[in-house]
Design a protein around this motif. Structure first.
Motif, PDB file in Angstrom:
ATOM      1  N   GLY A   1      -3.647   3.322  -7.585  1.00 24.77           N
ATOM      2  CA  GLY A   1      -4.113   3.152  -8.950  1.00 24.77           C
ATOM      3  C   GLY A   1      -3.500   1.981  -9.669  1.00 24.77           C
ATOM      4  N   GLY A   2      -2.871   1.037  -8.947  1.00 22.62           N
ATOM      5  CA  GLY A   2      -2.255  -0.107  -9.591  1.00 22.62           C
ATOM      6  C   GLY A   2      -3.233  -1.243  -9.792  1.00 22.62           C
ATOM      7  N   GLN A   3      -2.683  -2.395 -10.223  1.00 25.58           N
ATOM      8  CA  GLN A   3      -3.481  -3.604 -10.436  1.00 25.58           C
ATOM      9  C   GLN A   3      -2.891  -4.723  -9.598  1.00 25.58           C
ATOM     10  N   PRO A   4      -3.511  -5.175  -8.555  1.00 30.15           N
ATOM     11  CA  PRO A   4      -4.758  -4.610  -8.027  1.00 30.15           C
ATOM     12  C   PRO A   4      -4.520  -3.302  -7.303  1.00 30.15           C
ATOM     13  N   VAL A   5      -5.583  -2.569  -7.085  1.00 29.18           N
ATOM     14  CA  VAL A   5      -5.464  -1.263  -6.425  1.00 29.18           C
ATOM     15  C   VAL A   5      -5.161  -1.475  -4.950  1.00 29.18           C
ATOM     16  N   MET A   6      -4.136  -0.779  -4.491  1.00 29.96           N
ATOM     17  CA  MET A   6      -3.776  -0.819  -3.083  1.00 29.96           C
ATOM     18  C   MET A   6      -4.006   0.565  -2.495  1.00 29.96           C
ATOM     19  N   SER A   7      -4.537   0.597  -1.285  1.00 33.69           N
ATOM     20  CA  SER A   7      -4.815   1.875  -0.631  1.00 33.69           C
ATOM     21  C   SER A   7      -4.399   1.789   0.823  1.00 33.69           C
ATOM     22  N   SER A   8      -4.259   2.931   1.428  1.00 29.59           N
ATOM     23  CA  SER A   8      -3.888   3.011   2.836  1.00 29.59           C
ATOM     24  C   SER A   8      -4.676   4.124   3.499  1.00 29.59           C
ATOM     25  N   ASN A   9      -4.909   3.955   4.782  1.00 30.42           N
ATOM     26  CA  ASN A   9      -5.639   4.935   5.591  1.00 30.42           C
ATOM     27  C   ASN A   9      -4.725   5.354   6.716  1.00 30.42           C
ATOM     28  N   THR A  10      -4.316   6.595   6.713  1.00 34.30           N
ATOM     29  CA  THR A  10      -3.342   7.095   7.674  1.00 34.30           C
ATOM     30  C   THR A  10      -3.938   8.252   8.444  1.00 34.30           C
ATOM     31  N   LYS A  11      -3.821   8.186   9.755  1.00 33.50           N
ATOM     32  CA  LYS A  11      -4.290   9.282  10.607  1.00 33.50           C
ATOM     33  C   LYS A  11      -3.180  10.302  10.754  1.00 33.50           C
ATOM     34  N   LEU A  12      -3.485  11.532  10.387  1.00 32.25           N
ATOM     35  CA  LEU A  12      -2.501  12.608  10.394  1.00 32.25           C
ATOM     36  C   LEU A  12      -2.838  13.594  11.493  1.00 32.25           C
ATOM     37  N   GLN A  13      -1.909  13.734  12.428  1.00 28.42           N
ATOM     38  CA  GLN A  13      -2.097  14.693  13.525  1.00 28.42           C
ATOM     39  C   GLN A  13      -1.763  16.097  13.026  1.00 28.42           C
TER      40      GLN A  13
ATOM     41  N   PRO B   1       0.846  -1.205   0.000  1.00 26.04           N
ATOM     42  CA  PRO B   1       0.000   0.000   0.000  1.00 26.04           C
ATOM     43  C   PRO B   1       0.879   1.251   0.000  1.00 26.04           C
ATOM     44  N   PRO B   2       0.355   2.325  -0.506  1.00 25.82           N
ATOM     45  CA  PRO B   2       1.125   3.579  -0.478  1.00 25.82           C
ATOM     46  C   PRO B   2       1.273   4.097   0.942  1.00 25.82           C
ATOM     47  N   GLU B   3       2.325   4.828   1.166  1.00 23.28           N
ATOM     48  CA  GLU B   3       2.610   5.405   2.477  1.00 23.28           C
ATOM     49  C   GLU B   3       2.588   6.914   2.373  1.00 23.28           C
ATOM     50  N   LEU B   4       1.956   7.541   3.341  1.00 22.86           N
ATOM     51  CA  LEU B   4       1.815   8.996   3.360  1.00 22.86           C
ATOM     52  C   LEU B   4       3.134   9.642   3.745  1.00 22.86           C
ATOM     53  N   THR B   5       3.509  10.643   2.998  1.00 21.63           N
ATOM     54  CA  THR B   5       4.682  11.455   3.333  1.00 21.63           C
ATOM     55  C   THR B   5       4.224  12.898   3.453  1.00 21.63           C
ATOM     56  N   ALA B   6       4.513  13.491   4.582  1.00 16.30           N
ATOM     57  CA  ALA B   6       4.100  14.885   4.815  1.00 16.30           C
ATOM     58  C   ALA B   6       5.051  15.519   5.797  1.00 16.30           C
TER      59      ALA B   6
ATOM     60  N   ASP C   1       5.723   4.482  -2.517  1.00 16.20           N
ATOM     61  CA  ASP C   1       5.287   3.094  -2.677  1.00 16.20           C
ATOM     62  C   ASP C   1       6.539   2.228  -2.830  1.00 16.20           C
ATOM     63  N   LYS C   2       6.613   1.128  -2.098  1.00 19.30           N
ATOM     64  CA  LYS C   2       7.758   0.229  -2.161  1.00 19.30           C
ATOM     65  C   LYS C   2       7.792  -0.563  -3.454  1.00 19.30           C
ATOM     66  N   ASP C   3       6.659  -0.632  -4.137  1.00 19.28           N
ATOM     67  CA  ASP C   3       6.624  -1.380  -5.383  1.00 19.28           C
ATOM     68  C   ASP C   3       7.398  -0.640  -6.466  1.00 19.28           C
ATOM     69  N   ASP C   4       7.812  -1.444  -7.468  1.00 24.43           N
ATOM     70  CA  ASP C   4       8.620  -0.893  -8.552  1.00 24.43           C
ATOM     71  C   ASP C   4       7.759  -0.377  -9.702  1.00 24.43           C
ATOM     72  N   GLN C   5       6.474  -0.455  -9.575  1.00 22.60           N
ATOM     73  CA  GLN C   5       5.595  -0.019 -10.649  1.00 22.60           C
ATOM     74  C   GLN C   5       5.301   1.471 -10.523  1.00 22.60           C
ATOM     75  N   ALA C   6       5.050   2.064 -11.678  1.00 23.95           N
ATOM     76  CA  ALA C   6       4.678   3.477 -11.672  1.00 23.95           C
ATOM     77  C   ALA C   6       3.283   3.621 -11.084  1.00 23.95           C
ATOM     78  N   ALA C   7       3.154   4.482 -10.110  1.00 27.86           N
ATOM     79  CA  ALA C   7       1.881   4.642  -9.407  1.00 27.86           C
ATOM     80  C   ALA C   7       1.322   6.043  -9.632  1.00 27.86           C
ATOM     81  N   HIS C   8      -0.011   6.102  -9.638  1.00 29.49           N
ATOM     82  CA  HIS C   8      -0.701   7.395  -9.711  1.00 29.49           C
ATOM     83  C   HIS C   8      -1.546   7.510  -8.440  1.00 29.49           C
TER      84      HIS C   8
END
Length: 782
Positions: A558-570, A476-481, A503-510
């Motif tokens: 936006g990959g195949q399959p789609v991976m998502s993440s839910n991150t709580k941001l303080q 899953p993607p990781e939030l950077t802020a 994203d740790k994966d080697d694929q191009a992600a949107h």
């Protein structure tokens, strides 16, 4: 005739000139051209005035004389004359050889008194003078020369040894010889001519008649036939006439080599055996050649005309022989015999080759391949496989194959050399499969070696295997802020931070950004370039407010399959200036996060501690049970010896519990095991002396123990008694009984009468019964 001419000329000029005439009656030379003398001769004498003479003409003749004439008696060669009429006159000569070789008399006759040698001196320069009787100079005759005429008295001489060389099959200069003749080179006596006498070499070489240059006469000289000749050269003066003197010398002529012979194989057929495991570029054998030319002209060129030139090649050795070299690997099972032709050529200086008709320029070579036990051969030297990550176990990657090149065709066993790899290879078929799940993010490529070994521990070979783990969208993607904060005075749509993702994966992600849960204070604006802005939706904010602000950011790759993440941001709440530069922020609660691995480690530690505690409790409980069993096994007396004060007798129930003694007397179960028969106590073995009276009180094992210990103390003088000093050493100072220690007891104390204890009162009644009883009757009940 010449002499008469000279005399006539002298008479005609006598009246006009005063001079000396030099006559050479014995020579055939004519007079020289008159020489005019313009100088004025001044002759000084002590008793005469200076005389001045008019200018005159002098006539001089060059006097010639032949060399090598013996002069036992001086012989005349010329005469000095004067036209002065002087009664008395004398002549004098000066110069080279005067008085040694040449002399003059008073009449002016010039004589030679020694043998002349032109080769030593060819010209003498003299001066003649005439004096009167008083020794006064009358005529200064001046200078004249005497020339020594040459005769042929020297033969030509070769002053060195001559050696020459010429390349075979060429017409060229060999060498130049020169003979020196000491005679006059301007006459025939000193002019030398050269010839080659008729002989074996007369048809091969020739010499220049005047210069002495020797050249090869023909172009058929062959070094391989004859490499050296000796030529005799004759030198003769008098221009070679028969009257001339002759000298000879020998000239050594070497025929130098030219590359005019082609190299030849020593044999027409060669047979060579080699093993099939011979390495490529190894030497197979040497085909020897012979070349009639010198080694430097042995320049063979080898070739293999047939198609086997791809398997074998040739190269020259340091001796320019033919070396056969293996260019391709051999296989006995495929082909075990090769036959081909090797050809040799040369770039000759002269064609055709001298030995063209006899040279072996081709050789037939037969190569026999011998069989050897060879290790298995893989179909590929390197195997490359690829597999997507996170595949199920036992996924087949491919097959690795090797074969036994020998005719036996042994079975082959496959194995992986490295241990602990997530792969497995079938030992029989060589099929490679995945043993455990692969993670590209952990290791992108695996490299290992596979061993192919013949059965029964035969030969083995190895091949490299590369397995590339292909990436799938499994992370899953990781939030950077950056540090996100909101100011008290931020208004609606104020950007409080930029969000990004990785994203740790080697694929191009949107990446797309959104709020997982609607927020009343904040919103997200997706820039559609893998970034988003966090905006203020509703404000203002108060630093004194106790509320905590956070948003849950939902990111999709936006990959195949789609991976998502839910991150709580303080989101921090800060007090800022107009440029959003904060000066003070409100401290927010920090969430402590623990990873799964850390949580498992903590649980393992807690479990280990619980096990240790349980084992410790069980051990303590076991020790208690052991102590209880020991107390119930007859060691009751330990309770008694731990008291350090005198007991109060049987009436004293506070010092210790005497119920144990009573129970021991009434119930023998403490002294016996339930599963055993009743038997006498160990203390019953101690025999007491027979007493008259029987004890009335109950006697248990305690009494027997005391008797036994006392008996041991009485009979063992070296050992300390059981009742040591620190236990029973002294009784209280108020006691009338004194010490009860057995240390002061007599060795014969066992025979004492203890009936006196009955007189001490009721407190010692029980003790009196114990020690006053008859031993035999007392122990009988046990």
């Amino acid at each position: 005739m010449a002499w008469l001419q000279v005399q006539t000329a002298g008479l005609l000029l006598t009246l006009a000139l005063q001079f000396f005439v030099i006559i050479a009656p014995d020579t055939g030379l004519s007079g020289t051209v008159p020489e005019r003398r313009d100088s004025v001769d001044i002759v000084k004498k002590e008793s005469h005035p200076v005389l001045v003479r008019q200018k005159r003409d002098w006539i001089w003749n060059t006097i010639s004389v032949t060399e090598e004439r013996e002069a036992p008696i001086p012989y005349k060669i010329a005469q000095l004359r004067s036209d002065r009429k002087v009664a008395v006159r004398t002549f004098a000569i000066e110069g080279e050889g005067v008085n040694q070789t040449f002399i003059v008399d008073n009449k002016g006759n010039l004589y030679v008194k020694d043998r002349l040698d032109r080769e030593k001196k060819a010209l003498y320069h003299l001066t003649a003078r005439m004096y009167d009787g008083n020794g006064l100079l009358i005529e200064d005759a001046g200078e004249f020369d005497i020339e020594v005429n040459d005769i042929n008295d020297n033969c030509p001489v070769f002053q060195e040894e001559y050696k020459g060389s010429v390349m075979e099959r060429t017409r060229d200069t060999v060498v130049q010889v020169k003979a020196i003749d000491a005679d006059d080179p301007n006459t025939d006596n000193g002019q030398v001519r050269y010839t080659l006498p008729n002989g074996q070499t007369s048809g091969l070489f020739e010499i220049n008649y005047e210069t002495g240059v020797i050249t090869s006469k023909v172009s058929s000289l062959d070094r391989e036939t004859k490499s050296q000749y000796v030529v005799v050269v004759r030198a003769q003066d008098m221009k070679g006439r028969e009257s001339g003197c002759i000298a000879t010398t020998s000239v050594a002529i070497t025929i130098t080599d030219a590359n005019d012979n082609i190299a030849s194989f020593t044999k027409r057929k060669y047979e060579i055996s080699i093993p099939e495991n011979l390495k490529v570029n190894e030497k197979i054998g040497v085909l020897e050649l012979i070349d009639l030319d010198e080694d430097e002209n042995k320049q063979p060129i080898f070739s293999i005309p047939s198609g086997t030139g791809n398997v074998f090649s040739t190269e020259p050795s340091k001796d320019n022989d033919c070396i056969l070299v293996l260019k391709q690997a051999l296989d006995y099972e495929t082909q075990n015999n090769y036959t081909f032709t090797v050809r040799v050529e040369e770039r000759l200086e002269f064609a055709p080759a001298e030995n063209l008709n006899v040279a072996n320029t081709t050789a037939q070579v037969t190569i026999k391949v011998t069989d050897v036990d060879e290790p298995p051969v893989f179909t590929l030297s390197v195997y490359n496989f690829s597999v997507p990550e996170e595949q199920m176990e036992k996924t087949i990657l491919g097959r690795i194959q090797a074969r036994d090149p020998d005719g036996i065709r042994n079975r082959i066993k496959y194995s992986i050399l490295e241990m602990g790899l997530p792969f497995r290879i079938d030992p029989t078929s060589g099929q490679l499969s995945v043993l455990s799940r692969l993670d590209r993010e952990v290791e992108e490529q695996h490299m290992f070696k596979v061993k192919a070994e013949e059965e029964n521990g035969g030969l083995a070979s190895f091949a490299e295997v590369f397995v590339k783990v292909l990436d799938i969208n499994d992370n899953p993607p990781e939030l950077t802020a950056n540090d996100i904060f909101v100011c008290e005075n931020d208004v609606r749509n104020t950007v409080i931070g930029i969000l990004g993702a990785s994203d740790k994966d080697d694929q191009a992600a949107h990446f797309t950004f959104s709020l997982a849960r609607p927020s009343s204070n904040f919103s997200i604006r997706d820039h559609d370039n893998n970034t988003a802005a966090l905006l203020v939706k509703e404000g203002p904010f108060n630093l004194e407010d106790s509320s905590e602000y956070s948003v849950e950011v939902l990111i999709s790759d936006g990959g195949q399959p789609v991976m998502s993440s839910n991150t709580k941001l303080q989101i921090k709440l800060c007090q800022c200036d107009t440029k959003r530069i904060f000066s003070r922020c409100k401290a927010s609660m920090q969430r402590m996060g623990v990873s799964i691995h850390a949580l498992i480690a903590i649980l393992l530690c807690i479990l280990t501690i619980l096990v240790i505690v349980i084992l410790f409790v069980m051990r303590k409980h076991y020790q208690k049970d052991s102590l209880a069993s020991m107390k119930n096994s007859g060691e009751i007396h330990e309770q008694l010896v731990t008291y350090d004060e005198e007991g109060g007798g049987e009436m004293d129930t506070n010092g210790y519990d005497v119920s144990i003694l009573t129970s021991a007397c009434n119930d023998s179960s403490l002294l016996r095991r339930p599963d055993q028969r009743s038997h006498s106590s160990m203390y019953a073995m101690v025999q007491k002396p027979h007493q008259l009276s029987q004890p009335t009180a109950c006697k248990g094992d305690m009494a027997a123990m005391i008797d036994m210990k006392k008996d041991e103390a009485d009979h063992d003088r070296d050992g300390f008694p059981y009742d040591t000093l620190h236990i029973y050493g002294y009784e209280g100072p108020e006691s009338l009984a004194g010490s009860l220690s057995s240390m002061d007891s007599s060795s014969s104390g066992s025979n004492l009468d203890y009936d006196f204890l009955n007189d001490w009162g009721p407190r010692f009644k029980t003790l009196a019964e114990l020690y006053g009883a008859d031993g035999a009757n007392y122990y009988h009940q046990y």
